[in-house]
Design an enzyme around this catalytic site. Structure first.
Site, PDB file in Angstrom:
ATOM      1  N   LYS A  14     -19.883  27.197  23.523  1.00 45.71           N
ATOM      2  CA  LYS A  14     -20.038  25.935  23.657  1.00 45.71           C
ATOM      3  C   LYS A  14     -21.905  25.741  23.615  1.00 45.71           C
ATOM      4  CE  LYS A  14     -19.731  23.240  27.534  1.00 45.71           C
ATOM      5  NZ  LYS A  14     -18.949  22.385  28.501  1.00 45.71           N
TER       6      LYS A  14
HETATM    7  C1  R5P Z   1     -21.066  21.401  32.421  1.00 47.28           C
HETATM    8  O1  R5P Z   1     -21.626  22.394  32.780  1.00 47.28           O
HETATM    9  C2  R5P Z   1     -19.540  21.222  32.420  1.00 47.28           C
HETATM   10  O2  R5P Z   1     -19.395  22.356  32.155  1.00 47.28           O
HETATM   11  C3  R5P Z   1     -18.954  20.467  31.235  1.00 47.28           C
HETATM   12  O3  R5P Z   1     -18.033  20.993  30.923  1.00 47.28           O
HETATM   13  C4  R5P Z   1     -19.944  20.274  30.009  1.00 47.28           C
HETATM   14  O4  R5P Z   1     -21.265  20.049  30.163  1.00 47.28           O
HETATM   15  C5  R5P Z   1     -19.385  19.293  29.070  1.00 47.28           C
HETATM   16  O5  R5P Z   1     -19.434  17.864  29.657  1.00 47.28           O
HETATM   17  P1  R5P Z   1     -20.234  16.818  29.232  1.00 47.28           P
HETATM   18  O6  R5P Z   1     -19.572  16.240  27.779  1.00 47.28           O
HETATM   19  O7  R5P Z   1     -20.019  15.852  30.001  1.00 47.28           O
HETATM   20  O8  R5P Z   1     -21.476  17.540  28.918  1.00 47.28           O
END
Ligand code: R5P
Length: 294
Positions: free
Chosen positions: A203
Site C-alpha cells: 500500500k
Molecule cells: C494508516 O496508517 C491507516 O493504516 C489507514 O489504513 C491508511 O492510512 C488508509 O486510510 P486513509 O485512506 O484514511 O489514509
C-alpha cells in the site's frame, strides 16, 4: 472392499480434453501456494483483478478519529460495498459480525501512538491469532527513511515468514514521515524494498507525477491509501488516475467515512475501481445516491 467399478467407459475419461491450467491473474503471485492465492482472490476481485479495501484501522495509533467514533454505526453500513475490511483485531472481535462474508486484512503492527515517534512499532499480533480470525492478509507498517526504519522492515519480514507457514499474505503499508518528500522517487524506493523482501502486495500513496513508474517498478500489486479528506471529486480523480496508472485498487478510509454521504461515496469509488468509471461520472453517481437517501 469397494465393489468393482466396471461401468467406466473410455468416453467418461475425456482423454482428448486437456485439463485447464489456470494462470493466476495477480501480478507477481503466480508462484504462491493455493491458500495464498485463494486468500488474495478474496481480496482482489477475480473479474476486475482489483479491490476496494475499506480502511478503518486508524484507531490503533490515533484513537477515535473523526468518523470512527462509533464504528458500529458509521462503518458497518458500508460493509456490503467493500471487497475487504482493513481493521484491528479489537474492532473485528468487538464490532464486526462473525457472519460477515467479507475478507479481512488485519493490522498486525502497532505500539506507537500519535503522542510519540510513530515509526517505533513492533509486531503486535501473534500469527496464531491471525489464523484464528481467518484473515486473508496481515498489514504491517513500514517506515522507509524513518527513525525506526530497520525495526519496521524486520517486523514486515517476520510476518511474511510466519504468514508463509500458514498461507497468509502480508500487505506492506508504506508510511511517510511528516518531513519526508512524497514523490515517485521515494515511493519507488519504498514499495520496491517491501516487494523485494517478500511483501505480497504493497500500500502506498498516489503521486500526480510519475506514479506509473512506481507501479511498473513494483513486481507485486499496489493499492493506494486515500490520505486526508479532500473534496469528493478530487478523491475520485485520484483513485481513477491511480487505477489507470497501474494500481490494483484502493485501501481507502477517510475519503469514504468522512464524506458527507459515506454509503454513496464507497459506491462511487467502486465504480471507478471496478468499472473504470470516469471521475465526473462517478461523482454524478455519488450525488444521485446521496440525494436518493434524502
Ligand atoms: C494508516 O496508517 C491507516 O493504516 C489507514 O489504513 C491508511 O492510512 C488508509 O486510510 P486513509 O485512506 O484514511 O489514509
Amino acid at each position: 472392499m469397494p465393489e468393482a467399478d466396471e461401468s467406466g467407459e473410455a468416453k467418461q475419461f475425456h482423454a482428448e480434453v486437456p485439463q485447464p491450467a489456470e494462470k493466476f491473474y495477480l501480478k507477481g503471485s503466480q508462484s504462491l501456494d493455493w491458500g495464498m492465492k485463494n486468500r488474495l482472490a478474496r481480496i482482489f476481485n477475480p473479474l476486475s483483478g482489483r479491490t476496494v479495501m475499506l480502511a478503518f484501522d486508524h484507531g490503533y495509533f490515533q484513537g477515535p478519529t473523526t468518523g470512527l467514533e462509533r464504528i458500529d454505526l458509521a462503518i458497518l453500513p458500508l460493509e456490503p460495498y467493500a471487497d475487504t475490511l482493513m481493521l484491528t483485531r479489537g474492532i473485528l472481535r468487538s464490532i464486526v459480525p462473525p457472519s460477515s462474508q467479507k475478507s479481512i486484512v488485519l493490522r498486525v503492527s502497532g505500539g506507537a501512538s500519535i503522542l510519540k515517534e510513530l515509526s517505533n512499532e513492533e509486531i503486535a499480533v501473534d500469527i496464531e491469532d491471525a489464523v484464528r480470525l481467518n484473515v486473508c492478509a496481515m498489514a504491517v507498517q513500514v517506515f522507509i527513511g524513518g527513525e525506526h526504519e530497520k525495526q519496521s522492515v524486520i517486523n514486515m519480514t517476520k510476518m511474511i515468514d510466519r504468514g508463509m507457514r500458514y498461507g497468509i499474505p502480508t500487505l506492506a503499508v508504506t508510511a511517510v514521515g511528516k518531513d519526508m518528500k512524497r514523490d515517485a522517487r521515494y515511493f519507488r524506493l519504498a514499495t520496491r524494498i517491501c516487494a523485494e523482501l517478500g511483501a505480497h502486495y504493497v500500500k502506498t500513496y498516489y503521486v500526480p507525477e510519475g506514479f506509473e513508474t512506481v507501479t511498473a517498478a513494483c513486481p507485486v500489486p499496489i493499492v493506494i491509501a486515500g490520505g486526508k479528506k479532500i473534496p469528493e471529486l478530487d478523491a475520485l480523480t485520484m483513485a481513477y488516475r491511480a487505477i489507470q496508472e497501474g494500481a490494483a485498487g484502493v485501501d481507502m478510509g477517510r475519503n469514504i467515512f468522512q464524506a458527507e454521504a459515506p454509503v454513496a461515496m464507497i459506491q462511487a469509488v467502486r465504480a471507478v475501481v471496478h468499472r473504470n468509471e470516469k471521475p465526473e461520472k462517478a461523482l454524478e453517481l455519488y450525488h444521485s445516491l446521496k440525494n436518493k437517501k434524502k
